[in-house]
Scaffold this motif. Structure first.
Motif, PDB file in Angstrom:
ATOM      1  N   LEU A 145      47.713  43.866  36.665  1.00 37.58           N
ATOM      2  CA  LEU A 145      48.090  43.188  38.000  1.00 37.58           C
ATOM      3  C   LEU A 145      46.769  43.532  38.824  1.00 37.58           C
ATOM      4  CD1 LEU A 145      49.797  41.849  40.273  1.00 37.58           C
ATOM      5  CD2 LEU A 145      50.793  44.441  40.677  1.00 37.58           C
ATOM      6  N   ASN A 146      46.293  44.829  38.861  1.00 39.81           N
ATOM      7  CA  ASN A 146      45.023  44.983  39.748  1.00 39.81           C
ATOM      8  C   ASN A 146      43.769  44.098  39.473  1.00 39.81           C
ATOM      9  OD1 ASN A 146      45.447  47.474  41.786  1.00 39.81           O
ATOM     10  ND2 ASN A 146      46.877  47.540  40.048  1.00 39.81           N
ATOM     11  N   SER A 147      43.612  44.264  38.284  1.00 42.22           N
ATOM     12  CA  SER A 147      42.257  43.618  37.658  1.00 42.22           C
ATOM     13  C   SER A 147      42.481  41.972  37.833  1.00 42.22           C
ATOM     14  CB  SER A 147      41.882  43.785  36.140  1.00 42.22           C
ATOM     15  OG  SER A 147      42.833  43.597  35.462  1.00 42.22           O
ATOM     16  N   GLY A 148      43.684  41.544  37.676  1.00 41.03           N
ATOM     17  CA  GLY A 148      43.899  39.988  37.660  1.00 41.03           C
ATOM     18  C   GLY A 148      43.625  39.551  39.095  1.00 41.03           C
ATOM     19  N   ILE A 149      44.179  40.370  40.147  1.00 34.58           N
ATOM     20  CA  ILE A 149      43.736  39.904  41.520  1.00 34.58           C
ATOM     21  C   ILE A 149      42.574  40.043  41.852  1.00 34.58           C
ATOM     22  CG2 ILE A 149      44.343  40.570  43.830  1.00 34.58           C
ATOM     23  CD1 ILE A 149      47.046  41.488  43.179  1.00 34.58           C
ATOM     24  N   ALA A 150      41.726  41.185  41.449  1.00 35.19           N
ATOM     25  CA  ALA A 150      40.311  41.613  41.534  1.00 35.19           C
ATOM     26  C   ALA A 150      39.460  40.611  41.025  1.00 35.19           C
ATOM     27  CB  ALA A 150      40.030  42.958  41.259  1.00 35.19           C
ATOM     28  N   GLY A 151      39.914  40.176  39.863  1.00 37.93           N
ATOM     29  CA  GLY A 151      39.032  38.998  39.093  1.00 37.93           C
ATOM     30  C   GLY A 151      39.305  37.714  39.450  1.00 37.93           C
ATOM     31  N   GLY A 152      40.316  37.182  40.077  1.00 34.55           N
ATOM     32  CA  GLY A 152      40.660  35.843  40.730  1.00 34.55           C
ATOM     33  C   GLY A 152      41.033  35.128  39.644  1.00 34.55           C
ATOM     34  N   ALA A 153      41.969  35.888  38.640  1.00 28.03           N
ATOM     35  CA  ALA A 153      42.684  35.295  37.562  1.00 28.03           C
ATOM     36  C   ALA A 153      43.953  34.137  38.013  1.00 28.03           C
ATOM     37  CB  ALA A 153      43.481  36.241  36.694  1.00 28.03           C
ATOM     38  N   GLN A 154      43.971  33.274  37.263  1.00 29.05           N
ATOM     39  CA  GLN A 154      44.961  32.341  37.648  1.00 29.05           C
ATOM     40  C   GLN A 154      46.431  32.655  37.042  1.00 29.05           C
ATOM     41  OE1 GLN A 154      41.967  31.059  36.219  1.00 29.05           O
ATOM     42  NE2 GLN A 154      41.425  30.921  38.457  1.00 29.05           N
ATOM     43  N   ILE A 155      46.559  33.571  36.065  1.00 28.27           N
ATOM     44  CA  ILE A 155      47.873  33.731  35.624  1.00 28.27           C
ATOM     45  C   ILE A 155      47.524  35.237  35.182  1.00 28.27           C
ATOM     46  CG2 ILE A 155      49.187  33.426  33.462  1.00 28.27           C
ATOM     47  CD1 ILE A 155      48.091  30.819  33.123  1.00 28.27           C
ATOM     48  N   ILE A 156      48.628  36.178  35.609  1.00 25.48           N
ATOM     49  CA  ILE A 156      48.921  37.535  35.322  1.00 25.48           C
ATOM     50  C   ILE A 156      50.335  37.678  34.916  1.00 25.48           C
ATOM     51  CG2 ILE A 156      48.860  39.927  36.066  1.00 25.48           C
ATOM     52  CD1 ILE A 156      47.192  38.823  38.377  1.00 25.48           C
ATOM     53  N   LEU A 157      50.349  38.187  33.645  1.00 24.33           N
ATOM     54  CA  LEU A 157      51.479  38.649  33.062  1.00 24.33           C
ATOM     55  C   LEU A 157      51.869  40.029  32.760  1.00 24.33           C
ATOM     56  CD1 LEU A 157      51.630  35.520  30.425  1.00 24.33           C
ATOM     57  CD2 LEU A 157      52.736  35.629  32.828  1.00 24.33           C
ATOM     58  N   ILE A 158      52.983  40.606  33.309  1.00 26.64           N
ATOM     59  CA  ILE A 158      53.312  42.080  33.167  1.00 26.64           C
ATOM     60  C   ILE A 158      54.628  42.140  32.582  1.00 26.64           C
ATOM     61  CG2 ILE A 158      51.540  42.737  35.050  1.00 26.64           C
ATOM     62  CD1 ILE A 158      53.663  42.929  36.824  1.00 26.64           C
ATOM     63  N   PRO A 159      54.865  43.402  32.061  1.00 20.99           N
ATOM     64  CA  PRO A 159      56.091  43.431  31.332  1.00 20.99           C
ATOM     65  C   PRO A 159      57.256  43.701  32.361  1.00 20.99           C
ATOM     66  CG  PRO A 159      54.822  45.541  31.336  1.00 20.99           C
ATOM     67  CD  PRO A 159      53.905  44.558  31.900  1.00 20.99           C
ATOM     68  N   GLU A 160      57.011  44.017  33.499  1.00 19.98           N
ATOM     69  CA  GLU A 160      57.878  44.176  34.687  1.00 19.98           C
ATOM     70  C   GLU A 160      58.604  42.808  35.256  1.00 19.98           C
ATOM     71  OE1 GLU A 160      55.174  47.799  35.024  1.00 19.98           O
ATOM     72  OE2 GLU A 160      55.068  45.453  34.662  1.00 19.98           O
ATOM     73  N   ILE A 161      57.997  41.762  34.961  1.00 13.66           N
ATOM     74  CA  ILE A 161      58.367  40.498  35.610  1.00 13.66           C
ATOM     75  C   ILE A 161      58.535  39.689  34.501  1.00 13.66           C
ATOM     76  CG2 ILE A 161      57.673  38.545  36.934  1.00 13.66           C
ATOM     77  CD1 ILE A 161      56.092  40.412  38.570  1.00 13.66           C
TER      78      ILE A 161
END
Length: 361
Positions: free
Chosen positions: A193-209
């Protein structure tokens, strides 16, 4: 000094950046301020099992160059629960008393243990059983120890992952590809989540969602329609397949570890959208290397605070970072639950506000 103490310090569990900054701070404060003696215990609890115990006597001059070093100079291990220690014949035995005896043979007045929730639970149990004055410091790149905003090693791991995303963007755009970065995270998605936002990713997938593959496909397709023929996705290793299966790989000695979910998404995205996909697995790159400034500062603050807890006789406590200051809490409170990403967390809302696909819509 009449109150001169002899204290021990060990690192337990997986290594990470910032551990040596903690050790340095403990030595500088304990020796420089209180004139105590500090003993470094090598290879975590395994060092207390050996006879004589495997130790290093630590002085200020010795540790002063350790501030930025990655890993742990003392060594560590994340294998061999001492209460069910695996033997060569496949059986397990309780070796906890050997560790306790090793501690007392060293004539220590207190022990500082740096570890994650699993390591700290074991160390606390040893302390309670063996009359050990114990103080805990949280470290884990996963940042999933409860009641602390940051654990040692997390910021460096996020920095490494963010740099990887930055680099992948250029290749993704140059070749019109979907680039998938698989990061560590065990049970929690904080790194992704943190690196995805900081790096400008278009898709972030985490186990909590929970996610649906169709939502991910649609994100890629929408970008394709507006001429953005590339996307970067960050995936936590703990994410399951859409059917709920954990993706693991067999390693040496028959151990199964998380890994491979990135390739699962690459295959599915390629088949559904026609996009060329590539996967990068960061793995242990996130745990190694030079520690970030924040991990050095945090490690220094935690080390000083742990020594002060010993000086004031406050044991069975863990130092934490809360509201921009170091505090301490009972270890039992810190390890009773792990700290997952709250789906209503500020950073989750931030990601949604930025138009990042989290897979659930």
């Amino acid at each position: 000094m009449a109150n001169k103490k002899r204290i021990g310090i060990l690192t337990s569990g997986g290594d990470c950046a910032g551990l040596n900054a903690v050790i340095r701070a403990v030595v500088r404060h304990a020796v420089g301020t209180y004139e105590w003696e500090v003993v470094g215990i090598c290879q975590a609890t395994h060092g207390l099992m050996t006879r004589p115990p495997q130790i290093m006597t630590l002085g200020i001059e010795q540790v002063d160059s350790w501030l930025m070093l990655g890993g742990t100079v003392l060594g560590t291990t994340n294998k061999g629960n001492p209460f069910a220690f695996p033997m060569s014949d496949g059986t397990t035995i309780d070796r906890s008393q050997e560790i306790i005896d090793g501690y007392h043979q060293l004539n220590l007045d207190a022990l500082i243990g740096i570890g994650g929730d699993g390591s700290l639970a074991i160390l606390r149990r040893l302390a309670q059983q063996g009359d050990i004055n114990f103080v805990a410091i949280p470290k884990t790149i996963d940042n999933d120890v409860n009641i602390t905003e940051f654990s040692i090693g997390f910021d460096t791991a996020v920095s490494v992952a963010t740099e990887a995303i930055d680099r992948l963007h250029f290749t993704a755009a140059s070749h019109s590809r979907v680039m998938i970065l698989e990061v560590m995270g065990r049970d929690a998605g904080h790194i992704a989540l943190n690196s995805g936002i900081a790096g400008g990713a278009q898709i972030i997938l985490i186990p909590e969602i929970p996610y649906k593959l169709e939502n991910i496909y649609n994100k890629v397709r929408r970008r394709q329609k507006i001429g953005k023929n590339f996307s970067v996705a960050v995936v936590s290793e703990a994410v399951c397949t859409q059917s709920g299966e954990t993706v693991q790989k067999m390693e040496q000695f028959g151990e199964c570890r998380l890994g491979g979910i990135g390739q699962y998404f690459a295959n599915e995205i390629a088949q559904a959208t026609g996009a060329e996909t590539r996967v990068t697995v960061l793995g242990h790159l996130q745990r190694g290397g030079i520690s970030s400034p924040l991990d050095r500062v945090l490690g220094s603050a935690f080390g000083v605070a742990a020594v002060d807890l010993i000086a004031t006789g406050q044991f069975d406590r863990m130092v934490t970072w809360q509201n921009r200051e170091v505090r301490s809490v009972p270890i039992t409170e810190a390890i009773k639950d792990y700290r997952a990403v709250d789906p209503q967390d500020t950073l989750v809302k931030t990601a949604r506000g930025l138009g990042i696909c989290l897979g659930d819509r």
